[in-house]
Design a protein around this motif. Structure first.
Motif, PDB file in Angstrom:
ATOM      1  N   ASP A 170      -6.532   4.862   3.561  1.00 41.04           N
ATOM      2  CA  ASP A 170      -6.402   6.072   4.694  1.00 41.04           C
ATOM      3  C   ASP A 170      -5.484   6.195   4.471  1.00 41.04           C
ATOM      4  O   ASP A 170      -4.342   7.433   4.852  1.00 41.04           O
ATOM      5  CB  ASP A 170      -7.393   5.508   5.192  1.00 41.04           C
ATOM      6  CG  ASP A 170      -8.906   4.959   5.686  1.00 41.04           C
ATOM      7  OD1 ASP A 170      -9.065   6.244   5.171  1.00 41.04           O
ATOM      8  OD2 ASP A 170      -9.244   4.487   6.592  1.00 41.04           O
ATOM      9  N   ALA A 171      -3.932   5.784   4.150  1.00 44.41           N
ATOM     10  CA  ALA A 171      -2.673   6.245   4.120  1.00 44.41           C
ATOM     11  C   ALA A 171      -2.084   6.864   2.987  1.00 44.41           C
ATOM     12  O   ALA A 171      -1.060   7.182   2.924  1.00 44.41           O
ATOM     13  CB  ALA A 171      -1.881   4.792   4.012  1.00 44.41           C
ATOM     14  N   GLY A 172      -3.217   6.561   1.985  1.00 43.81           N
ATOM     15  CA  GLY A 172      -2.729   7.214   0.963  1.00 43.81           C
ATOM     16  C   GLY A 172      -2.250   6.498  -0.651  1.00 43.81           C
ATOM     17  O   GLY A 172      -1.838   6.778  -1.159  1.00 43.81           O
ATOM     18  N   VAL A 173      -2.204   5.127   0.214  1.00 42.80           N
ATOM     19  CA  VAL A 173      -1.177   4.088  -0.724  1.00 42.80           C
ATOM     20  C   VAL A 173      -2.389   3.981  -1.727  1.00 42.80           C
ATOM     21  O   VAL A 173      -3.830   3.515  -1.947  1.00 42.80           O
ATOM     22  CB  VAL A 173      -0.938   3.225   0.266  1.00 42.80           C
ATOM     23  CG1 VAL A 173      -0.433   2.028  -0.962  1.00 42.80           C
ATOM     24  CG2 VAL A 173       0.419   3.766   0.996  1.00 42.80           C
ATOM     25  N   ILE A 174      -1.948   3.565  -3.057  1.00 40.94           N
ATOM     26  CA  ILE A 174      -2.816   3.415  -4.350  1.00 40.94           C
ATOM     27  C   ILE A 174      -2.520   1.449  -4.004  1.00 40.94           C
ATOM     28  O   ILE A 174      -1.929   0.990  -4.227  1.00 40.94           O
ATOM     29  CB  ILE A 174      -2.170   3.414  -6.110  1.00 40.94           C
ATOM     30  CG1 ILE A 174      -2.349   4.691  -6.029  1.00 40.94           C
ATOM     31  CG2 ILE A 174      -2.927   2.191  -6.461  1.00 40.94           C
ATOM     32  CD1 ILE A 174      -1.746   5.399  -7.330  1.00 40.94           C
ATOM     33  N   VAL A 175      -3.205   0.701  -3.258  1.00 40.87           N
ATOM     34  CA  VAL A 175      -3.453  -0.753  -3.325  1.00 40.87           C
ATOM     35  C   VAL A 175      -3.776  -1.735  -4.457  1.00 40.87           C
ATOM     36  O   VAL A 175      -5.531  -1.238  -5.267  1.00 40.87           O
ATOM     37  CB  VAL A 175      -4.479  -0.708  -1.913  1.00 40.87           C
ATOM     38  CG1 VAL A 175      -5.354  -0.019  -1.635  1.00 40.87           C
ATOM     39  CG2 VAL A 175      -3.718  -2.402  -1.479  1.00 40.87           C
ATOM     40  N   LEU A 176      -3.445  -2.008  -5.197  1.00 44.35           N
ATOM     41  CA  LEU A 176      -4.025  -2.766  -5.565  1.00 44.35           C
ATOM     42  C   LEU A 176      -3.826  -4.612  -5.318  1.00 44.35           C
ATOM     43  O   LEU A 176      -3.392  -5.305  -4.852  1.00 44.35           O
ATOM     44  CB  LEU A 176      -2.896  -3.208  -6.773  1.00 44.35           C
ATOM     45  CG  LEU A 176      -2.447  -2.415  -7.641  1.00 44.35           C
ATOM     46  CD1 LEU A 176      -0.936  -1.929  -6.810  1.00 44.35           C
ATOM     47  CD2 LEU A 176      -1.445  -2.408  -9.315  1.00 44.35           C
ATOM     48  N   THR A 177      -5.897  -5.094  -5.415  1.00 48.57           N
ATOM     49  CA  THR A 177      -5.869  -6.137  -4.719  1.00 48.57           C
ATOM     50  C   THR A 177      -6.490  -7.038  -6.026  1.00 48.57           C
ATOM     51  O   THR A 177      -6.845  -7.307  -6.680  1.00 48.57           O
ATOM     52  CB  THR A 177      -7.060  -6.390  -3.588  1.00 48.57           C
ATOM     53  OG1 THR A 177      -8.248  -5.840  -4.834  1.00 48.57           O
ATOM     54  CG2 THR A 177      -6.975  -4.891  -2.715  1.00 48.57           C
ATOM     55  N   ALA A 178      -5.889  -8.163  -5.957  1.00 44.27           N
ATOM     56  CA  ALA A 178      -5.785  -9.884  -6.897  1.00 44.27           C
ATOM     57  C   ALA A 178      -6.377 -10.872  -6.327  1.00 44.27           C
ATOM     58  O   ALA A 178      -5.615 -11.947  -5.583  1.00 44.27           O
ATOM     59  CB  ALA A 178      -4.174 -10.133  -7.520  1.00 44.27           C
ATOM     60  N   PHE A 179      -7.934 -10.574  -6.139  1.00 46.70           N
ATOM     61  CA  PHE A 179      -8.770 -11.681  -5.440  1.00 46.70           C
ATOM     62  C   PHE A 179     -10.079 -12.004  -6.673  1.00 46.70           C
ATOM     63  O   PHE A 179     -10.412 -11.643  -7.387  1.00 46.70           O
ATOM     64  CB  PHE A 179      -9.240 -11.346  -4.833  1.00 46.70           C
ATOM     65  CG  PHE A 179      -7.977 -10.891  -3.351  1.00 46.70           C
ATOM     66  CD1 PHE A 179      -8.169 -11.815  -1.940  1.00 46.70           C
ATOM     67  CD2 PHE A 179      -6.964 -10.354  -3.111  1.00 46.70           C
ATOM     68  CE1 PHE A 179      -7.216 -11.012  -1.050  1.00 46.70           C
ATOM     69  CE2 PHE A 179      -6.625 -10.198  -2.245  1.00 46.70           C
ATOM     70  CZ  PHE A 179      -6.507 -10.722  -1.188  1.00 46.70           C
TER      71      PHE A 179
END
Length: 204
Positions: A98-107
């Protein structure tokens, strides 16, 4: 909805996701890296993040171990706690989108149901499941944190791949063979996908 939430009303924002994406010059999405412990999820996520940063794009890594030092401190590794761990991070990842960011999740995120829950929080083209595929034998050989050794000796209960299952993605957007592909090769696979889908500008 519970009684506690019955009077909670969603308040629309003035600045929209589309506004933020236009300002950033790229779309936002979740790059969801999943795989066994030791497969290289964090290494790859951070390497992609570095390349995005060098291109002047807005991105951020949410790492499984780091999140357990703060937001998810207090959660264990039972099935219920693992599910809550992923539920929380999925909601945080949605905020980044929603903030316009590319988020990378490592789980590790071992259960398909939980990964599908995360996928369902955003638009269909905003969730990119990346299976960092590596044979269990290779993950055990690497064992960067000594966790497999502890799991084999009984020091760690419910350890994914040993005493707790890992459900492989059935149709991920990307599969990275981290047992045979270099980090550099894997990074280029991810970046090409993002360019081809129009999430980030293609390099000229």
């Amino acid at each position: 909805m519970s009684k506690a939430n019955a009077h909670v009303v969603w308040h629309p924002t003035t600045v929209t996701k589309a506004d933020r994406q236009r300002q950033n010059g790229h779309k936002s999405c979740i790059l969801w890296f999943t795989g066994l412990s030791g497969a290289g999820k964090s290494t790859l996520a951070n390497a992609v993040d570095q390349q995005l940063h060098e291109r002047g794009l807005k991105s951020y890594v949410l790492d499984g171990d780091n999140i357990r030092h703060g937001l998810n401190r207090g959660l264990g590794f039972s099935t219920a706690d693992r599910k809550e761990n992923i539920r929380r991070i999925a909601e945080v990842a949605k905020l980044f989108v929603d903030a316009g960011v590319i988020v990378l999740t490592a789980f590790i995120s071992p259960f398909r149901e939980d990964r599908e829950l995360a996928r369902g929080l955003v638009e269909p083209d905003e969730f990119v499941e990346i299976y960092v595929k590596c044979p269990l034998e290779e993950c055990e050989r690497r064992d960067p944190k000594g966790l497999y050794r502890k799991a084999r000796s009984g020091e760690i209960a419910e350890f994914t791949g040993i005493t707790s299952p890992y459900e492989e993605p059935l149709s991920p957007e990307l599969i990275v063979e981290s047992g045979t592909q270099s980090v550099e090769e894997s990074v280029q696979i991810v970046l090409r996908y993002l360019e081809e889908r129009g999430i980030i500008p293609a390099r000229r």
